[in-house]
Design a protein around this motif. Structure first.
Motif, PDB file in Angstrom:
ATOM      1  N   ILE A 191      -1.408  -0.330  -4.270  1.00  0.00           N
ATOM      2  CA  ILE A 191      -1.561  -1.777  -4.073  1.00  0.00           C
ATOM      3  C   ILE A 191      -0.217  -2.406  -3.702  1.00  0.00           C
ATOM      4  CG2 ILE A 191      -2.065  -3.956  -5.260  1.00  0.00           C
ATOM      5  CD1 ILE A 191      -4.233  -2.413  -6.805  1.00  0.00           C
ATOM      6  N   PHE A 192       0.847  -2.003  -4.371  1.00  0.00           N
ATOM      7  CA  PHE A 192       2.166  -2.544  -4.055  1.00  0.00           C
ATOM      8  C   PHE A 192       2.602  -2.120  -2.656  1.00  0.00           C
ATOM      9  CE2 PHE A 192       6.823  -2.516  -4.138  1.00  0.00           C
ATOM     10  CZ  PHE A 192       7.048  -3.840  -4.453  1.00  0.00           C
ATOM     11  N   ILE A 237       0.649  -1.471  -0.087  1.00  0.00           N
ATOM     12  CA  ILE A 237      -0.126  -2.268   0.873  1.00  0.00           C
ATOM     13  C   ILE A 237       0.419  -3.692   0.931  1.00  0.00           C
ATOM     14  CG2 ILE A 237      -2.407  -3.280   1.308  1.00  0.00           C
ATOM     15  CD1 ILE A 237      -3.587  -0.665   0.152  1.00  0.00           C
ATOM     16  N   TYR A 238       0.756  -4.244  -0.204  1.00  0.00           N
ATOM     17  CA  TYR A 238       1.336  -5.585  -0.243  1.00  0.00           C
ATOM     18  C   TYR A 238       2.647  -5.627   0.530  1.00  0.00           C
ATOM     19  CZ  TYR A 238       4.124  -9.398  -2.145  1.00  0.00           C
ATOM     20  OH  TYR A 238       4.949 -10.475  -2.276  1.00  0.00           O
ATOM     21  N   ARG A 239       3.507  -4.624   0.303  1.00  0.00           N
ATOM     22  CA  ARG A 239       4.810  -4.593   0.991  1.00  0.00           C
ATOM     23  C   ARG A 239       4.651  -4.421   2.495  1.00  0.00           C
ATOM     24  NH1 ARG A 239      10.021  -5.126  -1.075  1.00  0.00           N
ATOM     25  NH2 ARG A 239      10.422  -4.021   0.837  1.00  0.00           N
ATOM     26  N   ALA A 283       2.151  -5.375   4.290  1.00  0.00           N
ATOM     27  CA  ALA A 283       1.504  -6.542   4.874  1.00  0.00           C
ATOM     28  C   ALA A 283       2.416  -7.767   4.877  1.00  0.00           C
ATOM     29  CB  ALA A 283       0.228  -6.865   4.110  1.00  0.00           C
ATOM     30  N   SER A 284       3.500  -7.723   4.145  1.00  0.00           N
ATOM     31  CA  SER A 284       4.396  -8.878   4.096  1.00  0.00           C
ATOM     32  C   SER A 284       5.168  -8.999   5.409  1.00  0.00           C
ATOM     33  CB  SER A 284       5.352  -8.777   2.907  1.00  0.00           C
ATOM     34  OG  SER A 284       6.210  -7.694   3.083  1.00  0.00           O
TER      35      SER A 284
END
Length: 112
Positions: free
Chosen positions: A18-19, A21-23, A25-26
């Motif tokens: 999850i982290f 994917i978050y990174r 997508a930022s």
């Protein structure tokens, strides 16, 4: 067992995924700030341990069921199984207790 290990591993790695994917997508992909490894490990461990505890609690129980041992009847082996307790048959041992059996120890006399 392999399925259980893979489930625990997947739950542990879920916060990392999850982290990641978050990174990705930022907007800013700079490497200035570090990964919060400690927090990701703690969250992953909590998820895995919670699954170890909750999974057996949600498993179906055998309430009202008794274990019928394997037995040999009429030339056939009947396998062991769990059945309702009122259907359990007790195998005969071939020994018959006489009603006038002598007590084995003195304490047996006081029980009668």
């Amino acid at each position: 067992m392999v399925k259980r290990i893979l489930l625990e591993l997947a739950l542990f790695l879920t916060p990392f995924l999850i982290f990641f994917i978050y990174r990705s997508a930022s907007r800013e992909l700079s490497v200035r700030d570090r990964w919060p490894i400690t927090m990701l490990v703690i969250v992953g461990t909590v998820l895995a341990v919670a699954a170890l505890i909750v999974t057996p609690l949600l498993a179906p129980s055998d309430d009202g069921k008794c274990f019928q041992a394997a037995r040999y009847e009429n030339g056939e082996t009947i396998p062991a199984k769990r059945i309702p307790c009122d259907e359990v048959t007790v195998p005969e041992t071939g020994t018959v207790e006489s009603p006038e059996q002598q007590p084995v120890a003195p304490r047996d006399e006081t029980v009668r």
